[in-house]
Design an enzyme around this catalytic site. Structure first.
Site, PDB file in Angstrom:
ATOM      1  N   GLN A   1      -4.375  -5.291   7.039  1.00  0.00           N
ATOM      2  CA  GLN A   1      -5.343  -6.260   6.501  1.00  0.00           C
ATOM      3  C   GLN A   1      -5.209  -7.641   7.139  1.00  0.00           C
ATOM      4  O   GLN A   1      -5.994  -8.536   6.806  1.00  0.00           O
ATOM      5  CB  GLN A   1      -5.180  -6.385   4.976  1.00  0.00           C
ATOM      6  CG  GLN A   1      -5.419  -5.101   4.210  1.00  0.00           C
ATOM      7  CD  GLN A   1      -6.858  -4.600   4.324  1.00  0.00           C
ATOM      8  OE1 GLN A   1      -7.780  -5.330   4.703  1.00  0.00           O
ATOM      9  NE2 GLN A   1      -7.058  -3.332   4.015  1.00  0.00           N
TER      10      GLN A   1
ATOM     11  N   LYS B   1     -10.439  -0.591  10.726  1.00  0.00           N
ATOM     12  CA  LYS B   1     -10.568  -1.778   9.869  1.00  0.00           C
ATOM     13  C   LYS B   1     -10.879  -3.027  10.683  1.00  0.00           C
ATOM     14  O   LYS B   1     -10.981  -4.123  10.151  1.00  0.00           O
ATOM     15  CB  LYS B   1      -9.277  -1.986   9.067  1.00  0.00           C
ATOM     16  CG  LYS B   1      -9.031  -0.907   8.016  1.00  0.00           C
ATOM     17  CD  LYS B   1      -7.809  -1.225   7.194  1.00  0.00           C
ATOM     18  CE  LYS B   1      -7.262  -0.040   6.453  1.00  0.00           C
ATOM     19  NZ  LYS B   1      -8.007   0.299   5.239  1.00  0.00           N
TER      20      LYS B   1
ATOM     21  N   CYS C   1      -4.776   2.388  -3.612  1.00  0.00           N
ATOM     22  CA  CYS C   1      -3.566   2.936  -2.988  1.00  0.00           C
ATOM     23  C   CYS C   1      -2.385   1.973  -3.117  1.00  0.00           C
ATOM     24  O   CYS C   1      -1.581   1.832  -2.181  1.00  0.00           O
ATOM     25  CB  CYS C   1      -3.795   3.286  -1.516  1.00  0.00           C
ATOM     26  SG  CYS C   1      -4.943   4.617  -1.278  1.00  0.00           S
TER      27      CYS C   1
ATOM     28  N   HIS D   1       0.870  -1.182   0.000  1.00  0.00           N
ATOM     29  CA  HIS D   1       0.000   0.000   0.000  1.00  0.00           C
ATOM     30  C   HIS D   1       0.913   1.241   0.000  1.00  0.00           C
ATOM     31  O   HIS D   1       2.027   1.181   0.513  1.00  0.00           O
ATOM     32  CB  HIS D   1      -0.819  -0.066   1.295  1.00  0.00           C
ATOM     33  CG  HIS D   1      -1.907   0.948   1.425  1.00  0.00           C
ATOM     34  ND1 HIS D   1      -1.671   2.255   1.779  1.00  0.00           N
ATOM     35  CD2 HIS D   1      -3.247   0.843   1.276  1.00  0.00           C
ATOM     36  CE1 HIS D   1      -2.820   2.907   1.851  1.00  0.00           C
ATOM     37  NE2 HIS D   1      -3.798   2.072   1.542  1.00  0.00           N
TER      38      HIS D   1
ATOM     39  N   ASP E   1       3.141  -4.486   8.038  1.00  0.00           N
ATOM     40  CA  ASP E   1       1.904  -3.716   7.899  1.00  0.00           C
ATOM     41  C   ASP E   1       0.756  -4.719   8.092  1.00  0.00           C
ATOM     42  O   ASP E   1       0.474  -5.529   7.208  1.00  0.00           O
ATOM     43  CB  ASP E   1       1.874  -3.071   6.512  1.00  0.00           C
ATOM     44  CG  ASP E   1       0.547  -2.367   6.235  1.00  0.00           C
ATOM     45  OD1 ASP E   1      -0.415  -2.576   7.009  1.00  0.00           O
ATOM     46  OD2 ASP E   1       0.469  -1.633   5.232  1.00  0.00           O
TER      47      ASP E   1
HETATM   48  N1  PMP Z   1      -1.787  -0.630   4.678  1.00  0.00           N
HETATM   49  C1  PMP Z   1      -2.702  -1.439   4.145  1.00  0.00           C
HETATM   50  C2  PMP Z   1      -2.315  -2.838   3.744  1.00  0.00           C
HETATM   51  C3  PMP Z   1      -4.028  -1.007   4.024  1.00  0.00           C
HETATM   52  O1  PMP Z   1      -4.945  -1.815   3.514  1.00  0.00           O
HETATM   53  C4  PMP Z   1      -4.358   0.302   4.440  1.00  0.00           C
HETATM   54  C5  PMP Z   1      -5.773   0.839   4.297  1.00  0.00           C
HETATM   55  N2  PMP Z   1      -6.347   0.622   3.039  1.00  0.00           N
HETATM   56  C6  PMP Z   1      -3.353   1.097   4.989  1.00  0.00           C
HETATM   57  C7  PMP Z   1      -2.085   0.606   5.089  1.00  0.00           C
HETATM   58  C8  PMP Z   1      -3.629   2.490   5.471  1.00  0.00           C
HETATM   59  O2  PMP Z   1      -4.508   2.463   6.548  1.00  0.00           O
HETATM   60  P1  PMP Z   1      -5.085   3.825   7.162  1.00  0.00           P
HETATM   61  O3  PMP Z   1      -5.693   4.567   6.000  1.00  0.00           O
HETATM   62  O4  PMP Z   1      -6.093   3.367   8.145  1.00  0.00           O
HETATM   63  O5  PMP Z   1      -3.953   4.560   7.768  1.00  0.00           O
END
Ligand code: PMP
Length: 405
Positions: A197, A220, A363, A117, A194
């Protein structure tokens, strides 16, 4: 698992029952979490840590109990290893800045993976620019798994840290983080996971994984938005400087010498989201009361069903089909002549039929570029989804395909 616990799901959009399949972006909240926010603001709201008065002490106790709750949930050795942040993005930025200040110098290298991401790419790119270091990328094999044979060849005496997602937010695939951590640790290189997910869909045990850092977002995992967690092994967190200055992160402030607080407060400048942390602890209670293994089993069965059903449709291509996934499946639709139907068009027609999915680059532009498409359609699951939701997606998808082909 009781859908009625999630009042938002019980509504219609465009006169169709809402089918919410955008859980990788954010999950809905159970009533116990919503009620926790109201309870906090109606009965014990007061700023924490610095107050001698009753409400402040109640609020402080709740916040610190929530920290312990998070530590237990990911099996951290101590609540000192749990830093509350604004979300995964904030956790990774905090780590990249702080780790970079202490350990990254000109000519050093940071490794990320090809499925990250943007939140796990850009903070490391910024660090590399700041320190004149180099970002290296674990490549993908043709089947969209990370290339574990290439990975050791990327490790060098200049590698300072490896950062990668446990579960891809685009493909839903589970990365071989155990192997990566073992190979990196053989060379004393720390690994930052990270977990945005993975923590919501798998049982993540930081001691068992042996990761050095782990980030995730409360929103999440059925918790409130605007709150996240940065876990770090105590040994590492002690070596890192604070990323932000302000109240609470200090021991003493003097014009000539300011000293910093102990863990985890050293990393929590300013008033933290103590109401959010309490609501997150209620979300984690809800998960434990439902049963963590039961959720993992249920969601993995549902994810398989989703993928199987998508594969029955002519013109649908599922990415990383047949690889094990946690909660998310990405696909695209193609016309009989092989031309891609833009994922945005598919998503819009699904939406008009009450089905909420996400379309676009999610993203993760480098991964989407690698796939050679402008984006994908992603359906992502949570504990309240059912086979009926997936059947509704399939019905809506058939209608959309008939219109667009
Ligand atoms: N890393 C991953 C793998 C994600 O899926 C996401 C959210 N789509 C993020 C980072 C960023 O999370 P946040 O917008 O809650 O900071």
């Amino acid at each position: 698992m009781n859908r009625d616990d999630f009042p938002i799901l019980n509504q219609q959009v465009y006169n169709r029952p809402l089918v919410y399949l955008d859980n990788a972006a954010t999950t809905q909240k159970p009533l116990c979490v919503i009620n926790a926010l109201t309870e906090a603001y109606t009965t014990w709201n007061a700023n924490i840590h610095r107050g001698v008065h009753h409400l402040s002490q109640v609020a402080t106790a709740r916040h610190e109990a929530a920290r312990q709750r998070v530590a237990d949930f990911i099996h951290a050795a101590s609540s000192r290893e749990i830093i509350f942040t604004k979300g995964t993005t904030d956790s990774i930025n905090t780590l990249a800045f702080s780790f970079g200040e202490a350990f990254v110098h000109e000519g050093d290298e940071i490794i990320v993976s090809a499925v990250e991401h943007h939140s796990d790419i850009v903070p490391w790119q910024m660090l590399c620019q700041r320190k004149h270091a180099t970002l290296r990328v674990i490549p993908l094999r043709p089947d969209l798994t990370l290339d574990l044979e290439a990975f050791p060849t990327l490790l060098s005496d200049r590698t300072r840290l490896v950062a990668l997602a446990h579960v891809s937010n685009v493909l839903g695939t589970i990365n071989p983080v155990r192997d990566i951590i073992r190979l990196a640790h053989e060379r004393n290189i720390p690994v930052a996971i990270d977990g945005a997910q993975s923590v919501p869909h798998l049982i993540v045990d930081v001691q068992d994984l042996d990761c050095d850092f782990l980030s995730f977002s409360a929103h999440k995992i059925y918790g409130p938005t605007g709150l996240g967690v940065l876990y770090g092994k105590e040994h590492w967190l002690n070596l890192l400087p604070p990323a932000e200055g302000g109240g609470e992160m200090i021991e003493h402030v003097r014009w000539d010498n300011t000293t910093y607080n102990t863990l985890p407060y050293k990393f929590e400048a300013g008033t933290p989201d103590f109401i959010g942390s309490y609501a997150l602890s209620r979300a984690l209670d809800y998960i434990d009361e439902t049963g963590r293994q039961a959720i993992v089993d249920y969601e993995s069965e549902l994810t398989r069903y989703l993928e199987e059903q998508l594969l029955t449709l002519a013109g649908i291509h599922v990415y990383a089909a047949s690889l094990e996934k946690a909660g998310a499946v990405s696909f695209n639709a193609f016309r009989p002549d092989g031309e891609l139907i833009h994922p945005f068009d598919v998503g819009t027609l699904l939406d008009r039929q009450g089905v909420a999915v996400r379309t676009g680059h999610h993203c993760a532009e480098p991964l989407i570029d690698h796939l050679g498409v402008p984006g994908t359609v992603r359906a992502s699951l949570a504990l309240y989804n059912t086979r009926e939701d997936i059947d509704a997606l399939l019905r809506a998808l058939r209608t959309a395909l008939a219109m667009l082909s």
